[in-house]
Scaffold this motif. Structure first.
Motif, short mmCIF file in Angstrom:
data_model
loop_
_atom_site.label_atom_id
_atom_site.label_comp_id
_atom_site.label_asym_id
_atom_site.label_seq_id
_atom_site.Cartn_x
_atom_site.Cartn_y
_atom_site.Cartn_z
N PHE A 14 0.89 -1.16 0.00
CA PHE A 14 0.00 0.00 0.00
C PHE A 14 0.93 1.21 0.00
CE2 PHE A 14 -2.36 -3.28 2.39
CZ PHE A 14 -3.48 -3.37 1.58
N ALA A 19 2.81 -4.48 3.09
CA ALA A 19 2.00 -5.29 3.99
C ALA A 19 2.40 -6.76 3.94
CB ALA A 19 0.53 -5.12 3.66
N ASN A 39 -0.78 -7.76 15.53
CA ASN A 39 -1.61 -6.78 14.83
C ASN A 39 -0.79 -6.11 13.73
OD1 ASN A 39 -2.80 -6.02 18.06
ND2 ASN A 39 -3.98 -7.04 16.49
N GLY A 40 -1.33 -6.14 12.52
CA GLY A 40 -0.62 -5.51 11.42
C GLY A 40 0.37 -6.43 10.74
N ALA A 41 0.41 -7.71 11.13
CA ALA A 41 1.37 -8.65 10.55
C ALA A 41 1.04 -8.96 9.09
CB ALA A 41 1.41 -9.94 11.36
N GLY A 42 -0.24 -8.79 8.71
CA GLY A 42 -0.61 -9.00 7.32
C GLY A 42 -1.61 -10.13 7.09
N LYS A 43 -2.20 -10.64 8.17
CA LYS A 43 -3.11 -11.77 8.06
C LYS A 43 -4.33 -11.45 7.20
CE LYS A 43 -3.65 -11.73 12.52
NZ LYS A 43 -2.83 -10.57 12.90
N SER A 44 -5.01 -10.36 7.55
CA SER A 44 -6.23 -10.02 6.79
C SER A 44 -5.89 -9.68 5.35
CB SER A 44 -6.95 -8.83 7.44
OG SER A 44 -7.38 -9.16 8.74
N THR A 45 -4.77 -8.99 5.15
CA THR A 45 -4.38 -8.63 3.79
C THR A 45 -4.15 -9.88 2.95
OG1 THR A 45 -3.34 -6.63 4.65
CG2 THR A 45 -2.72 -7.29 2.43
N GLN A 88 -13.24 -9.78 9.20
CA GLN A 88 -13.05 -9.39 10.59
C GLN A 88 -14.22 -8.52 11.08
OE1 GLN A 88 -9.10 -7.96 10.83
NE2 GLN A 88 -9.03 -7.82 13.05
N HIS A 200 -6.60 -14.32 17.53
CA HIS A 200 -5.65 -13.93 18.57
C HIS A 200 -5.88 -14.75 19.84
CE1 HIS A 200 -3.76 -10.70 16.47
NE2 HIS A 200 -4.93 -10.21 16.13
N GLN A 403 -2.25 8.82 8.34
CA GLN A 403 -2.97 7.70 7.71
C GLN A 403 -4.41 7.67 8.23
OE1 GLN A 403 -0.85 4.01 8.19
NE2 GLN A 403 -2.33 2.86 7.01
N ASN A 407 -7.73 2.45 7.26
CA ASN A 407 -6.72 1.59 6.64
C ASN A 407 -5.83 0.86 7.63
OD1 ASN A 407 -7.55 2.23 4.08
ND2 ASN A 407 -6.16 3.98 3.92
N SER A 409 -4.90 -1.96 10.54
CA SER A 409 -5.36 -3.30 10.87
C SER A 409 -6.30 -3.20 12.07
CB SER A 409 -4.18 -4.21 11.18
OG SER A 409 -3.72 -3.98 12.50
N GLY A 410 -7.15 -4.23 12.23
CA GLY A 410 -8.17 -4.20 13.28
C GLY A 410 -7.61 -3.88 14.65
N GLY A 411 -6.55 -4.56 15.03
CA GLY A 411 -5.97 -4.37 16.35
C GLY A 411 -5.40 -2.97 16.53
N1 LIG Z 1 -6.08 -0.32 2.65
C1 LIG Z 1 -4.90 -0.12 3.24
N2 LIG Z 1 -4.17 0.97 3.03
C2 LIG Z 1 -2.98 1.16 3.63
N3 LIG Z 1 -2.42 0.28 4.49
C3 LIG Z 1 -3.10 -0.85 4.76
C4 LIG Z 1 -4.38 -1.11 4.15
N4 LIG Z 1 -4.81 -2.31 4.61
C5 LIG Z 1 -3.85 -2.78 5.45
N5 LIG Z 1 -2.83 -1.90 5.54
C6 LIG Z 1 -1.60 -2.08 6.33
O1 LIG Z 1 -1.07 -3.36 6.05
C7 LIG Z 1 -0.54 -3.97 7.23
C8 LIG Z 1 -1.18 -5.31 7.46
O2 LIG Z 1 -2.53 -5.13 7.84
P1 LIG Z 1 -3.53 -6.33 8.11
O3 LIG Z 1 -4.88 -5.74 8.25
O4 LIG Z 1 -3.34 -7.38 7.08
O5 LIG Z 1 -3.00 -6.88 9.53
P2 LIG Z 1 -3.55 -8.08 10.42
O6 LIG Z 1 -2.46 -9.10 10.55
O7 LIG Z 1 -4.85 -8.57 9.91
O8 LIG Z 1 -3.70 -7.37 11.84
P3 LIG Z 1 -4.87 -7.49 13.00
O9 LIG Z 1 -4.50 -8.65 13.86
O10 LIG Z 1 -4.71 -6.21 13.77
O11 LIG Z 1 -6.19 -7.59 12.33
C9 LIG Z 1 -0.78 -2.96 8.35
O12 LIG Z 1 0.40 -2.23 8.53
C10 LIG Z 1 -1.88 -2.07 7.81
O13 LIG Z 1 -1.81 -0.78 8.35
#
Ligand SMILES: Nc1ncnc2c1ncn2[C@@H]1O[C@H](COP(=O)(O)OP(=O)(O)OP(=O)(O)O)[C@@H](O)[C@H]1O
Ligand SMILES: [Mg+2]
Length: 508
Positions: A14, A19, A39-45, A88, A200, A403, A407, A409-411
Motif C-alpha cells: 500500500f 503489507a 496486529n498488522g502482521a498481514g493476516k487479513s491482507t 473481521q 488472537h 494515515q 486503513n 489493521s483491526g488491532g
Molecule cells: N487499505 C490499506 N491501506 C494502507 N495500508 C493498509 C491497508 N490495509 C492494510 N494496511 C496495512 O497493512 C498492514 C497489514 O494489515 P492487516 O490488516 O493485514 O493486519 P492483520 O495481521 O490482519 O492485523 P490485526 O490482527 O490487527 O487484524 C498494516 O500495517 C496495515 O496498516
C-alpha cells in the motif's frame, strides 16, 4: 501432495507500507489451518489477496487452488471456486432479516423475482446446520454478535463452500458462543470442508488447528503441525513476537486510596421497548488506584450499564446517582461526562470509538481538543507531538500519523481508540472489552498502561469476557447477571469457577 491451496511469494504494498513480502502459505485439503501473528502482521491482507478483494494485478506472486493458477479479478471469482471469506468486521445489514442477509447478492431469483417463501425455508435449513435457533424473519439488529457470526457462516454455507476463511470469528464472542463456533468448524472438517482460521485467542488455535502458520511484519515466519500439547501456545507466541513472553500480565503493586467513583441504585430501561427493565438497582464503587472488573455472560447488561452511565448514551427512563469523589455529579450528556473526568473505551470501535475517514492524529486528540488548542485554535504542532507520543506508547503500526484510521489493521484501530481516551486524562476510565482483537504482545503493553494509570490514582472499571484477563488484572470483580449485580469478589479469592457459579446461582 494434496494441497488445496498454495500461495507463493505473495507481495502486496500500500502507499508507504509493504503489507506482505514474499509470503508463502500451503493449506492441505480438509484441514483447519490457523493463521496467526501480531496486529498488522498481514493476516487479513493475505486473505483479501486470496479472496479477490485485491485483484490479481494488485499483488505479486501466484495463487494455486486445486492445482490451478488463479487470477481472481473480484470476490465473486473466488466464490465461484468455493472460497468464502468471513471478514473481521461483519458485513450484515442490520435492518434486514436473517434470511435477506443470507441471500443478499445471491438471491434465489426466478425471472428476476425473488421467491421469499423458498428463501425462508432454505434459510431455516441453513440456520439449523449452524445451530442457530432463530426465526429467519428476525432482523439482524435484534440478535447479538454471537448469533450474527453464525448468520455469516450460514451465508457462507448457502454458497457451496469448499474453503472457508474466518478472520477472527470469535473476537467478540463469549466463551460459550466461541466454543459452539469451534465445534462447528470441527464438524465442517468432518464433512471435508477446509478452513483457514485467523485468531488472537491462542487457546482456541491450540485446540482446533491441524497446522499453524505464523506471520510477522508481512513475512512467513514458520509453519508447523499443531500437536495440541501444553507448549504449543508458547511456541506460537515465540514465533509471533520473536522472543519468549514469560508473563501474560505485568506485575502490579498499587496503593489503593479512597472511593473516587460510585454508582447508586442505577436503573435503565431498553432504548426502544420502554417496559423492558434492563439494569436493575445496580450499585458499584471504585477506589483510587483500583481496577474493578465486571464479569458476566453476553447479554448480562455490562455494556448497557457502562453506556447509560457515560452520558446516558444508552437506554431510557434512567434513574440513580453518580458520585465522583463523594460529590453527586451530572454526567447526563457525553460532554458533561468527559468534562467531569469520565472516559469510556467502547467495544464497538466502528460505531462509537472512531471517525474512520479521519487521520490517526485527529482521532487521537478528539476527546481532548482543549489539550491541543491555543485559545480556541487547534495547534497543529502540539497535535502532532501528542500523536507521536501515543503512537509510540501504544506501538500503533502505521505509515504515518496522517494515515486514515480505516486503513489500519483491526488491532491497531483498537489501539487508537484506547489512545484517544488515555489522552483525555480521565479520573475514571471505563474499559469495555479493550483488548478485543489485540495480539498477546500488544495486550501486555495495554495492561501495562492501565496499571500505570491506576498507579497515578485513577479508578478503572474493566469489562471483559475473557475471565483470565479479569483475574490477571483486577483487584476486585463484580459479577453481573441479567441486569443485576449477582455478587462481588476480591481478586485474591476469585476463580473462573466461582464466577461461573455466581452467574448460574442467579439463574436458578
Ligand atoms: N487499505 C490499506 N491501506 C494502507 N495500508 C493498509 C491497508 N490495509 C492494510 N494496511 C496495512 O497493512 C498492514 C497489514 O494489515 P492487516 O490488516 O493485514 O493486519 P492483520 O495481521 O490482519 O492485523 P490485526 O490482527 O490487527 O487484524 C498494516 O500495517 C496495515 O496498516
Ligand atoms: Mg486483521
Amino acid at each position: 501432495m494434496n494441497a488445496i491451496l498454495e500461495m507463493r511469494s505473495i507481495t502486496k504494498t500500500f502507499p508507504g507500507v509493504k503489507a506482505l513480502a514474499d509470503v508463502n502459505l500451503t493449506v492441505e485439503r480438509g484441514e483447519i489451518h490457523a493463521l496467526v501473528g501480531e496486529n498488522g502482521a498481514g493476516k487479513s491482507t493475505l486473505m483479501k489477496v486470496l479472496s479477490g478483494v485485491y485483484p490479481h494485478h494488485q499483488y505479486d506472486g501466484d495463487i494455486f487452488y486445486n492445482g490451478e493458477l488463479q487470477k481472481f479479478a473480484k470476490i465473486s471469482d473466488s466464490e465461484a471456486k468455493g472460497i468464502i471469506i468471513i471478514h473481521q468486521e461483519l458485513a450484515l445489514v442490520p435492518l434486514l432479516s436473517i434470511a435477506e442477509n443470507i441471500f443478499l447478492g445471491n438471491e434465489t431469483a426466478t425471472k428476476g423475482v425473488i421467491d421469499w417463501h423458498e428463501a425462508h425455508s432454505r434459510a431455516t435449513e441453513l440456520l439449523r446446520k449452524v445451530g442457530l435457533n432463530e426465526n429467519s424473519a428476525t432482523l439482524i439488529d435484534n440478535i447479538g454478535v454471537g448469533k450474527q457470526q453464525l448468520v455469516e457462516i450460514a451465508k457462507a454455507l448457502s454458497k457451496e463452500v469448499e474453503l472457508l476463511i474466518l478472520d477472527e470469528p470469535t473476537s467478540s464472542l463469549n466463551e460459550n458462543d466461541s466454543e459452539a463456533l469451534l465445534e462447528l468448524l470441527l464438524e465442517f472438517r468432518r464433512q471435508g470442508i477446509t478452513s483457514i482460521l485467523i485468531s488472537h485467542k491462542l487457546n482456541e488455535v491450540a485446540k482446533v488447528a491441524d497446522t499453524i502458520t505464523v506471520l510477522r511484519d508481512g513475512m512467513t515466519v514458520s509453519t508447523f503441525p499443531c500437536d495440541h500439547g501444553p507448549e504449543i501456545e508458547n511456541k506460537i507466541i515465540k514465533d509471533m513476537v520473536g522472543r519468549e513472553l514469560t508473563n501474560r500480565f505485568p506485575p502490579r503493586d498499587v496503593e489503593i486510596g479512597d472511593t473516587v467513583f460510585e454508582v447508586k441504585n442505577w436503573n435503565v430501561y431498553h432504548h426502544i421497548y420502554s417496559d423492558r427493565h434492563l439494569i436493575r438497582d445496580v450499585n458499584l464503587n471504585l477506589r483510587a488506584g483500583e481496577i474493578v472488573g465486571i464479569a458476566g455472560l453476553m447479554g448480562a447488561g455490562r455494556t448497557e450499564l457502562a453506556m447509560s452511565i457515560f452520558g446516558r448514551s444508552y437506554g431510557q427512563k434512567i434513574s440513580g446517582e453518580v458520585q465522583l469523589k463523594g460529590q453527586q455529579v451530572d454526567v447526563s450528556t457525553i460532554r458533561k461526562a468527559v468534562d467531569r473526568g469520565l472516559a469510556y473505551v467502547t467495544e464497538d470501535r466502528k460505531e462509537y470509538g472512531l471517525v474512520l475517514e479521519n487521520t490517526i492524529k485527529n482521532n487521537l486528540t478528539l476527546a481532548n481538543l482543549d489539550g491541543v488548542a491555543k485559545g480556541s485554535v487547534l495547534d497543529d504542532n502540539e497535535e502532532r507531538q501528542v500523536s507521536r507520543e501515543y503512537i509510540d506508547k501504544l506501538n500503533i503500526r502505521c505509515s504515518s500519523m496522517l494515515q486514515e484510521v480505516v486503513n489500519l489493521s483491526g488491532g491497531n484501530q483498537q489501539k487508537v481508540v484506547l489512545g484517544k481516551w488515555l489522552y483525555s486524562n480521565p479520573e475514571v476510565l471505563i474499559l469495555d472489552e479493550p483488548t478485543r482483537g489485540i495480539d498477546v504482545n500488544a495486550k501486555y503493553e495495554i495492561y501495562t498502561i492501565i496499571n500505570e494509570l491506576a498507579a497515578q490514582g485513577r479508578g478503572i472499571v474493566f469489562i471483559s469476557s475473557e475471565m483470565p484477563e479479569l483475574l490477571g488484572m483486577c483487584d476486585r470483580i463484580y459479577v453481573m447477571n441479567e441486569g443485576r449485580m449477582a455478587g462481588e469478589l476480591p481478586a485474591a479469592e476469585a476463580s473462573q469457577e466461582k464466577i461461573m457459579r455466581m452467574i448460574l446461582k442467579n439463574d436458578g
